[in-house]
Write a protein that holds these residues in place. Structure first.
Motif, PDB file in Angstrom:
ATOM      1  N   LEU A  44       4.575  23.127 -24.084  1.00 44.51           N
ATOM      2  CA  LEU A  44       5.312  21.889 -24.348  1.00 44.51           C
ATOM      3  C   LEU A  44       4.479  20.658 -24.009  1.00 44.51           C
ATOM      4  N   ALA A  48       3.414  17.772 -26.625  1.00 37.61           N
ATOM      5  CA  ALA A  48       3.718  16.362 -26.384  1.00 37.61           C
ATOM      6  C   ALA A  48       2.463  15.509 -26.483  1.00 37.61           C
ATOM      7  N   ALA A  52       2.441  12.532 -29.375  1.00 36.49           N
ATOM      8  CA  ALA A  52       2.608  11.170 -28.855  1.00 36.49           C
ATOM      9  C   ALA A  52       1.830  10.123 -29.653  1.00 36.49           C
TER      10      ALA A  52
END
Length: 68
Positions: A44, A48, A52
């Motif tokens: 995860l 991310a 982003a």
């Protein structure tokens, strides 16, 4: 005929004893050392980090489009 039955008997004996050696290696010590929660957390985090910058670019374009 006697040689044929002897070779068939030997083949049957070899086939019957094969599954005893077909169990495969035991990897429980390796797989038991990996904690699934840390693995999922790491995946995860990498996801991310990858998403982003894309989300930031989309937000900047959206704000610029609203300002114009």
């Amino acid at each position: 005929m006697n040689k044929l039955s002897a070779s068939l008997g030997a083949a049957a004996l070899a086939a019957a004893s094969a599954p005893a050696f077909a169990a495969g290696p035991d990897f429980t010590s390796l797989t038991g050392a990996v904690d699934a929660t840390t693995l999922v957390t790491g995946l995860l985090a990498v996801g991310a980090i990858m998403i982003a910058p894309r989300l930031a670019r989309m937000g900047i374009r959206w704000i610029n489009g609203g300002v114009r």
